[in-house]
Design a protein around this motif. Sequence first.
Motif, short mmCIF file in Angstrom:
data_model
loop_
_atom_site.label_atom_id
_atom_site.label_comp_id
_atom_site.label_asym_id
_atom_site.label_seq_id
_atom_site.Cartn_x
_atom_site.Cartn_y
_atom_site.Cartn_z
N ALA A 10 0.87 -1.18 0.00
CA ALA A 10 0.00 0.00 0.00
C ALA A 10 0.91 1.22 0.00
O ALA A 10 1.81 1.33 0.83
CB ALA A 10 -0.90 0.00 1.23
N VAL A 11 0.69 2.13 -0.93
CA VAL A 11 1.52 3.34 -1.05
C VAL A 11 0.62 4.56 -0.85
O VAL A 11 -0.40 4.69 -1.50
CB VAL A 11 2.19 3.40 -2.44
N LYS A 12 1.03 5.43 0.11
CA LYS A 12 0.28 6.66 0.37
C LYS A 12 1.23 7.84 0.26
O LYS A 12 2.37 7.76 0.75
CB LYS A 12 -0.27 6.65 1.79
N PRO A 13 0.79 8.93 -0.33
CA PRO A 13 1.63 10.14 -0.35
C PRO A 13 1.89 10.61 1.07
O PRO A 13 1.01 10.53 1.94
CB PRO A 13 0.80 11.15 -1.12
N ALA A 14 3.10 11.10 1.33
CA ALA A 14 3.45 11.66 2.63
C ALA A 14 4.34 12.87 2.36
O ALA A 14 4.78 13.09 1.22
CB ALA A 14 4.19 10.63 3.48
N PHE A 18 6.69 9.17 0.28
CA PHE A 18 5.60 8.21 0.39
C PHE A 18 5.75 7.36 1.64
O PHE A 18 6.85 7.17 2.15
CB PHE A 18 5.59 7.27 -0.83
N THR A 19 4.63 6.82 2.11
CA THR A 19 4.63 5.80 3.15
C THR A 19 4.22 4.50 2.47
O THR A 19 3.20 4.45 1.77
CB THR A 19 3.63 6.15 4.27
N ILE A 20 5.02 3.46 2.66
CA ILE A 20 4.78 2.16 2.02
C ILE A 20 4.54 1.13 3.11
O ILE A 20 5.31 1.03 4.06
CB ILE A 20 5.98 1.74 1.14
N ARG A 21 3.43 0.38 2.97
CA ARG A 21 3.10 -0.68 3.94
C ARG A 21 3.03 -2.02 3.25
O ARG A 21 2.48 -2.15 2.16
CB ARG A 21 1.76 -0.39 4.60
N GLN A 26 6.08 -1.07 7.86
CA GLN A 26 5.82 0.24 7.27
C GLN A 26 7.15 0.96 7.11
O GLN A 26 8.00 0.90 7.99
CB GLN A 26 4.89 1.04 8.16
N ARG A 28 8.95 4.77 5.48
CA ARG A 28 8.76 6.09 4.89
C ARG A 28 9.88 6.28 3.88
O ARG A 28 11.05 6.11 4.20
CB ARG A 28 8.83 7.16 5.97
#
Length: 121
Positions: A10-14, A18-21, A26, A28
Amino acid sequence: ALDGRPFTVAVKPAAEGFTIRHRGAQARVLVLTPRSAELHDKLPPKQAADTSKMVLSPMPGLVVTLDVVVGQEVKVGEQVAIIEAMKMQNIIRAERDGTVKTVGPQAGDSVAADEVLVEFA
């Protein structure tokens, strides 16, 4: 794929990247210009907050009971609160001996993960 085996993250903008889980892990990831990376290397490492005298909520939920009061002596393993999350009641116990200095939320209050429930003197 990694080593020929497919996997999902799962990739979320930070901020600045990005934050990758993946499963329970997890990370950063920073995406920086060369100059920004150079400046990041000069930043001192962030010191973790001292939470040794606190009992934190391990999850977001609803406070069912808060079983201690200011001035009370508490021993390791003693129940200090019950937090309800996902229809499960979780007993929160003291991880050290101490005297209660402050009590945060009350029964019926919603709490976030890592919110201070009790602080010891």
